[in-house]
Design an enzyme around this catalytic site. Structure first.
Site, PDB file in Angstrom:
ATOM      1  N   SER A  44     -12.609   0.792  -3.705  1.00 51.57           N
ATOM      2  CA  SER A  44     -11.756   0.213  -2.658  1.00 51.57           C
ATOM      3  C   SER A  44     -12.491  -0.804  -1.786  1.00 51.57           C
ATOM      4  O   SER A  44     -11.849  -1.650  -1.167  1.00 51.57           O
ATOM      5  CB  SER A  44     -11.213   1.327  -1.759  1.00 51.57           C
ATOM      6  OG  SER A  44     -12.285   2.072  -1.218  1.00 51.57           O
ATOM      7  N   ASP A 352      -9.265   2.903   8.510  1.00 51.51           N
ATOM      8  CA  ASP A 352      -8.363   4.036   8.264  1.00 51.51           C
ATOM      9  C   ASP A 352      -9.096   5.353   8.023  1.00 51.51           C
ATOM     10  O   ASP A 352      -8.530   6.272   7.457  1.00 51.51           O
ATOM     11  CB  ASP A 352      -7.472   3.713   7.054  1.00 51.51           C
ATOM     12  CG  ASP A 352      -8.306   3.418   5.809  1.00 51.51           C
ATOM     13  OD1 ASP A 352      -9.554   3.469   5.901  1.00 51.51           O
ATOM     14  OD2 ASP A 352      -7.718   3.130   4.751  1.00 51.51           O
ATOM     15  N   HIS A 355     -12.223   3.087   5.122  1.00 54.40           N
ATOM     16  CA  HIS A 355     -12.559   1.681   4.872  1.00 54.40           C
ATOM     17  C   HIS A 355     -12.860   0.912   6.151  1.00 54.40           C
ATOM     18  O   HIS A 355     -12.446   1.329   7.235  1.00 54.40           O
ATOM     19  CB  HIS A 355     -11.392   1.020   4.132  1.00 54.40           C
ATOM     20  CG  HIS A 355     -10.963   1.791   2.924  1.00 54.40           C
ATOM     21  ND1 HIS A 355      -9.857   2.612   2.920  1.00 54.40           N
ATOM     22  CD2 HIS A 355     -11.533   1.911   1.708  1.00 54.40           C
ATOM     23  CE1 HIS A 355      -9.752   3.189   1.732  1.00 54.40           C
ATOM     24  NE2 HIS A 355     -10.755   2.797   0.988  1.00 54.40           N
TER      25      HIS A 355
END
Ligand SMILES: *[C@@H]1O[C@H](CO)[C@@H](O)[C@H](O)[C@H]1NC(C)=O
Ligand SMILES: *[C@@H]1O[C@H](CO)[C@@H](O)[C@H](O)[C@H]1NC(C)=O
Ligand SMILES: *[C@@H]1O[C@H](CO)[C@@H](O)[C@H](O)[C@H]1NC(C)=O
Ligand SMILES: *[C@@H]1O[C@H](CO)[C@@H](O)[C@H](O)[C@H]1NC(C)=O
Length: 387
Positions: A44, A352, A355
């Site tokens: 990610s 969040d 990240h």
């Protein structure tokens, strides 16, 4: 005289051969490398839409700061890979898995959120880890390489959205993966020693992929190490950590030690790869130190609450595993958004709980672009130069 002449001729030949070798190993000019494309592999930290394409979009409020709508990134805006692309004069990367609106003429992104190096034996639904592990990203790259060229030769629209052959040898190959291998073990309640025990296997598998890409012509490799995951809310919330393991910043030192262990092995692997792949330029980038510096000196760099998520709900870290960023709960039959974004993401490091925010990503990129954290000390512009 004759001998001198002979020597001079030999010397000139030697210089010519050396120059030819140099030219072979690099496409650098004094003004820097020319990268016609970027091929990215990762999780990610560099996913620009892969997981979203395969398993459903990362929802609002992701994308709010820069794209003003969800844009396949687990972030309010851009990722480090976006700033890398911009900095070398290329468009933001399309995700290989995104079949709508993609343009691969300047590269492709094989990363998906939740990817690991080692294939996991669980489904995304069970564990949250992506089935598109690094070996699968390699299968996809391999297929993309072959098929893009077959289609490109047909001309027309294919020529406009698929990369030219030379992009595979002259392109920049970027990697940011490994973090999830560590957290996958920790979330299974493995001890830090048990996690360390499988690191060599992960590194071996990483090496194999770099070698495979080299065998297909790839030459310039830009490899991020893994960040201090012991400073991230989702790890601080989910892993059993004793007070004694918390460092002066508030991070789980014992877990960051595992990250450093992984990074030491990755750095050694990069050194070995330089020997094994003599025509490759392999730049190892110490992103760990940049991220840890940012978190431990947040206010110095204009950021507040370094361990609290901007977007989330409740608890010490504004992170709740069951109700994440964008999360809703039903109150009297009506859905209510409780995983809200914070007022000003531009002064927050964590987006969040997992990240980084666009502001943090930009700051991280600004530190690494000039080579200050690279080994060898290549800037991004010089990352095609073999040491
Ligand atoms: C998955 O299972 C295989 C076969 O038992 C094993 O070799 C491998 O290490 C497992 N992978 C992980 C990430 O645990
Ligand atoms: C894809 O991007 C390239 C380079 O920016 C551009 O020339 C081409 O027209 C684009 N293709 C489409 C279909 O828009
Ligand atoms: C890990 O340990 C916690 C606390 O003992 C437990 O609640 C959880 O179910 C365990 N997780 C796994 C995957 O075993
Ligand atoms: C839900 O409805 C009940 C009954 O009408 C009401 O007493 C309660 O305050 C409502 N809860 C919320 C959070 O609105």
């Amino acid at each position: 005289m004759e001998i001198l002449k002979h020597c001079a001729a030999k010397f000139i030949t030697l210089v010519a051969v050396s120059l030819a070798l140099l030219a072979n190993a690099t496409n650098a000019t004094s003004s820097g490398c020319h990268f016609p494309a970027i091929y990215n592999f990762g999780d990610s930290n560099s996913d620009t839409g892969g997981l979203s394409a395969a398993f459903g979009q990362a929802g609002a409020p992701s994308g709010e700061t820069y794209f003003h709508q969800p844009a396949g990134r687990y972030c309010d805006g851009r990722l480090v890979i976006d700033f890398i692309a911009k900095s070398v004069g290329l468009p933001y990367l399309s995700a290989y898995l995104d079949s709508v609106g993609s343009n691969f003429s300047h590269g492709a992104n094989f990363a998906t959120a939740g990817s690991t190096i080692r294939p996991q034996n669980t489904t995304l639904h069970q564990s949250g880890f992506s089935p598109i592990s690094l070996n699968v990203q390699w299968y996809q790259y391999n297929d993309f390489h072959r098929r893009s060229q077959a289609f490109r030769s047909q001309g027309e629209v294919f020529k406009k959205i698929l990369p030219a052959a030379e992009t595979f040898s002259e392109g920049l190959y970027t990697f940011d993966i490994g973090q999830n291998d560590l957290t996958a073990g920790l979330f299974l309640n493995m001890s830090t020693n048990e996690v360390k025990a499988f690191v060599p296997d992960a590194i071996d598998q990483f090496n194999n992929i770099v070698k495979n890409i080299y065998s297909q012509g790839g030459r310039s490799f830009w490899i991020h190490n893994t960040g201090p995951v012991g400073c991230l809310p989702y790890v601080l919330e989910r892993v059993m950590i004793t007070a004694g393991e918390i460092d002066h910043v508030g991070c789980a030192g014992s877990i960051n030690d595992v990250c450093q262990f992984y990074n030491t092995k990755l750095k050694e692997a990069a050194e070995q790869l330089r020997k094994d792949l003599p025509l490759a330029a392999i730049t190892y980038v110490d992103v760990y130190s940049v991220k840890y510096d940012l978190i431990s000196h947040a206010s110095r760099y204009g950021f507040a609450h370094p361990l609290r998520a901007c977007c989330g709900h409740g608890g010490k870290y504004n992170y709740n595993r069951n109700v994440g960023c964008g999360g809703k709960i039903k109150v009297n039959g009506t859905e209510v958004l409780i995983g809200k974004s914070c007022q000003n993401p531009s002064v927050v490091i964590n987006w969040d709980g997992v990240h980084y925010t666009e502001a943090a990503n930009r700051w991280i990129f600004d530190q690494i672009v000039d080579g200050s954290y690279s080994n060898p000390p290549n800037s991004l512009k010089m990352a095609c130069r073999a040491s």
